[in-house]
Design a protein around this motif. Structure first.
Motif, PDB file in Angstrom:
ATOM      1  N   LEU A 169      13.963  -8.919 -18.603  1.00 25.36           N
ATOM      2  CA  LEU A 169      14.364  -9.713 -19.763  1.00 25.36           C
ATOM      3  C   LEU A 169      15.883  -9.700 -19.891  1.00 25.36           C
ATOM      4  N   PRO A 170      16.511 -10.838 -20.163  1.00 23.69           N
ATOM      5  CA  PRO A 170      17.969 -10.863 -20.272  1.00 23.69           C
ATOM      6  C   PRO A 170      18.456 -10.078 -21.484  1.00 23.69           C
ATOM      7  N   GLY A 177      18.303 -20.154 -21.371  1.00 19.98           N
ATOM      8  CA  GLY A 177      19.581 -20.368 -20.712  1.00 19.98           C
ATOM      9  C   GLY A 177      19.610 -19.764 -19.320  1.00 19.98           C
ATOM     10  N   GLU A 178      19.040 -18.567 -19.178  1.00 17.77           N
ATOM     11  CA  GLU A 178      19.017 -17.928 -17.863  1.00 17.77           C
ATOM     12  C   GLU A 178      18.168 -18.730 -16.888  1.00 17.77           C
ATOM     13  N   ARG A 183      17.731 -21.962 -12.055  1.00 16.39           N
ATOM     14  CA  ARG A 183      17.145 -23.129 -11.395  1.00 16.39           C
ATOM     15  C   ARG A 183      18.200 -24.066 -10.836  1.00 16.39           C
ATOM     16  N   GLU A 184      19.426 -23.931 -11.296  1.00 18.38           N
ATOM     17  CA  GLU A 184      20.521 -24.663 -10.663  1.00 18.38           C
ATOM     18  C   GLU A 184      20.850 -24.091  -9.294  1.00 18.38           C
ATOM     19  N   LYS A 185      20.560 -22.790  -9.125  1.00 16.70           N
ATOM     20  CA  LYS A 185      20.925 -22.087  -7.894  1.00 16.70           C
ATOM     21  C   LYS A 185      19.789 -22.014  -6.878  1.00 16.70           C
ATOM     22  N   THR A 186      18.540 -21.934  -7.345  1.00 15.43           N
ATOM     23  CA  THR A 186      17.418 -21.669  -6.445  1.00 15.43           C
ATOM     24  C   THR A 186      16.213 -22.519  -6.813  1.00 15.43           C
ATOM     25  N   ASP A 187      15.262 -22.562  -5.889  1.00 13.12           N
ATOM     26  CA  ASP A 187      13.964 -23.174  -6.185  1.00 13.12           C
ATOM     27  C   ASP A 187      12.863 -22.111  -6.218  1.00 13.12           C
TER      28      ASP A 187
END
Length: 304
Positions: A169-170, A177-178, A183-187
């Motif tokens: 958990l963040p 947000g996390e 998801r911008e970085k990985t699939d």
């Protein structure tokens, strides 16, 4: 409720009953796995942190996998933890799991000397070369003291067999947000552990809940998961509220101590915590039972 992927919806993490010498009680383990299969969890997270993987020998870990595969008989995918201090040991464990019939792997970067990002990358790369099973990254800085950068997760997601990440958990509570940033970085399929934050994580769009309580109360955990992924926030929060007293016990006493005490209560068998971990004292055991008994009754009576 089920999923075609072991890294989506609900992955239930059972304890691994064992004696004081670390010998796995395979009969008791199978008794824990049967309700998970009957409930229809998406996968069984065998030999996770709750499954005391770090405290078992290679031989006992293999015995646990073989027993689980025989018991489950393909009804539910089995994701096996193969974390180890040395890369060659982790590779051996991955090969063992694959040969024994596991469906997927879960790998934590266990370390004594803190790892660099490159060392962790090479460790994971070696394990993926040792076994061809799909792999989930186990990001658990609370136990490993290693934090994955988003760039490292991106690099790892380019390895063909790495399919998912199990996130803590963040710290700031911003799961939504996390998730967007990851998801911008990985699939990768992105799931969360930390049972007390599962409701919020699932409502925020996480792909999976890697659940401690799911290993003992799978129908309750599935009901919460189903409500969350279908967007029923009222039902999700109602179920989370029922579980809140147990979450408080997890956070105060440590979920592993609570769970092993409950295994003994449910199965009427010994499930020793590996030393130096100590069992709960009588007063704390009573507190846990007062919280858990109503939940166990609901689970057994299917009143949810």
């Amino acid at each position: 409720m089920s999923s075609s992927s072991p890294f989506h919806v609900l992955s239930a993490f059972p304890p691994t009953p064992a004696d004081a010498d670390g010998r796995v009680d395979t009969e008791a383990l199978c008794r824990l796995l049967e309700p998970l299969c009957d409930a229809g969890v998406s996968s069984i997270g065998l030999l996770g942190s709750t499954g005391i993987y770090a405290y078992l020998t290679r031989e006992e870990r293999l015995r646990a996998i073989e027993a689980a595969v025989e018991c489950v008989k393909g009804r539910v995918p089995i994701v096996v933890g193969v974390g180890a201090l040395r890369t060659d040991s982790a590779c051996d464990l991955a090969r063992d799991a694959e040969m024994a019939g596991a469906d997927a792997l879960l790998l934590a970067p266990v370390s004594y000397t803190p790892l660099t990002q490159e060392e962790a990358y090479q460790h994971f790369l070696a394990v993926t070369k040792a076994a061809a099973l799909p792999l989930c990254i186990y990001n658990n800085p609370g136990t490993t003291h290693f934090t994955f950068s988003r760039e490292l997760l991106r690099r790892l997601s380019d390895i063909e067999t790495i399919k998912a990440v199990k996130m803590p958990l963040p710290a700031d509570g911003d799961v939504r947000g996390e998730l967007a940033a990851l998801r911008e970085k990985t699939d990768l399929a992105i799931g969360y552990s930390g049972d007390w934050g599962a409701a919020e994580a699932l409502l925020s769009g996480a792909d999976a809940w890697y659940s401690v309580v799911g290993g003992l109360l799978p129908r309750t955990a599935l009901a919460l998961t189903k409500a969350a992924i279908t967007g029923d926030s009222n039902e999700t929060r109602r179920l989370d509220g029922l579980l809140e007293p147990l979450w408080r016990m997890f956070k105060e006493l440590g979920s592993i101590r609570v769970v092993y005490m409950l295994v003994e209560y449910l199965l009427l068998t010994r499930a020793e915590l590996p030393r130096p971990l100590m069992p709960l004292g009588a007063a704390d055991r009573q507190r846990v039972l007062e919280v858990a008994e109503p939940l166990i009754a609901l689970e057994r009576q299917s009143l949810l």
